[in-house]
Design an enzyme around this catalytic site. Structure first.
Site, mmCIF file in Angstrom:
data_model
loop_
_atom_site.group_PDB
_atom_site.id
_atom_site.type_symbol
_atom_site.label_atom_id
_atom_site.label_comp_id
_atom_site.label_asym_id
_atom_site.label_seq_id
_atom_site.Cartn_x
_atom_site.Cartn_y
_atom_site.Cartn_z
ATOM 1 N N HIS A 3 5.445 4.101 -3.245
ATOM 2 C CA HIS A 3 6.796 4.003 -3.793
ATOM 3 C C HIS A 3 7.703 3.363 -2.748
ATOM 4 C CE1 HIS A 3 10.291 4.999 -6.184
ATOM 5 N NE2 HIS A 3 10.866 5.441 -5.091
ATOM 6 N N GLU A 61 5.559 14.975 -12.238
ATOM 7 C CA GLU A 61 6.938 14.494 -12.183
ATOM 8 C C GLU A 61 6.956 13.154 -11.441
ATOM 9 O OE1 GLU A 61 6.034 17.454 -10.500
ATOM 10 O OE2 GLU A 61 6.111 18.489 -12.443
ATOM 11 N N ALA A 63 5.914 -3.479 5.010
ATOM 12 C CA ALA A 63 5.526 -2.142 5.496
ATOM 13 C C ALA A 63 4.569 -1.464 4.512
ATOM 14 C CB ALA A 63 6.775 -1.295 5.721
HETATM 15 C C1 GRF Z 1 5.714 -2.071 -4.897
HETATM 16 O O1 GRF Z 1 7.004 -2.224 -4.384
HETATM 17 C C2 GRF Z 1 5.351 -0.626 -5.011
HETATM 18 O O2 GRF Z 1 5.926 0.167 -4.023
HETATM 19 C C3 GRF Z 1 5.903 -0.231 -6.359
HETATM 20 O O3 GRF Z 1 5.704 -1.358 -7.167
HETATM 21 C C4 GRF Z 1 5.636 -2.526 -6.356
HETATM 22 C C5 GRF Z 1 4.333 -3.187 -6.648
HETATM 23 O O4 GRF Z 1 4.208 -4.421 -6.003
HETATM 24 N N1 GRF Z 1 5.279 0.969 -6.850
HETATM 25 P P1 GRF Z 1 2.813 -5.158 -6.006
HETATM 26 O O5 GRF Z 1 2.402 -5.328 -7.457
HETATM 27 O O6 GRF Z 1 1.847 -4.325 -5.247
HETATM 28 O O7 GRF Z 1 3.069 -6.482 -5.346
#
Ligand code: GRF
Length: 216
Positions: free
Chosen positions: A111, A145, A175
């Site tokens: 996330h 959740e 990151a």
């Molecule tokens: C990332 O920012 C991740 O944290 C979020 O959705 C985005 C996915 O990006 N859950 P990608 O498809 O991996 O480039």
């Protein structure tokens, strides 16, 4: 011991999938990707997986009567591929408690915020609006959740003058690409486990203390 078999669920761009593909390309990395699944046929993630010859599957949610039957198809595909750990990597569907419980402590999400701050969408714009000096990303075990669950790894990035959501997002994404493989490695090496809804990590290498922003 064999490498831990990963299943990846992705709906879009797939840059975190790519980071895991790149990590797994090192024979010394203790995990391998057994299957990449998407609910979206055109997902760039699927093209990335196919480009390196990984097994892929499309399970379009529109083809199922309800969420759980869609997830039963996903679960069957993961089980069929012998997946031991499933990683959500930009999977843009909320999962039912049925699926989450079935994969309890074997299901990770990444996330783009330092949870528990900024759950949900538009995290970068919201971090800027809140005026925080650090933002970042979190890998956590999934609970029913949204954006909840035991935290496995986090990376902090500074918010700097002139940032807009796009620039900040790019810094956070870089990151993300570092911590997702790190988190998978910790699990694959048996060094991280959930105990009492916290993640216990054996022999952790802690981050340096005293990260300041501004630094002076
Ligand atoms: C990332 O920012 C991740 O944290 C979020 O959705 C985005 C996915 O990006 N859950 P990608 O498809 O991996 O480039």
């Amino acid at each position: 011991m064999g490498r831990l078999r990963l299943g990846i669920l992705a709906s879009g761009r797939g840059s975190n999938l790519q980071a895991l593909i790149d990590a797994c390309a090192d024979p010394a990395f203790p995990a391998e990707i057994a299957l990449v699944l998407s609910n979206r046929p055109g997902a760039q993630a699927i093209a990335r997986a196919q480009a390196v010859g990984l097994g892929t599957g499309i399970v379009p949610h529109e083809a199922f009567a309800d969420r759980e039957s869609h997830e039963r198809a996903i679960d069957a595909a993961l089980a069929g591929a012998g997946v031991e750990l499933t990683c959500l990597a930009g999977y843009m569907r909320l999962l039912t408690p049925w699926f989450v419980e079935r994969w309890r402590d074997r299901l990770l999400n990444i996330h783009p915020s330092l949870l528990p701050a900024f759950k949900g969408l538009d995290t970068h714009a919201r971090a800027l609006a809140a005026g925080v000096r650090f933002h970042g990303c979190t890998v956590h075990f999934v609970r029913p959740e949204m954006d909840e669950g035991p935290i496995l790894a986090q990376a902090a990035v500074p918010v700097v003058p002139g940032d807009d959501a796009e620039r900040l997002a790019a810094r956070v994404l870089a990151a993300e690409h570092r911590i997702y493989p790190l988190a998978v490695r910790l699990i694959a090496e048996g060094r991280a486990r959930v105990a009492g809804e916290r993640v216990a990590i054996e022999a952790p290498a802690p981050a340096p203390e005293g990260l300041l922003n501004p630094a002076a």
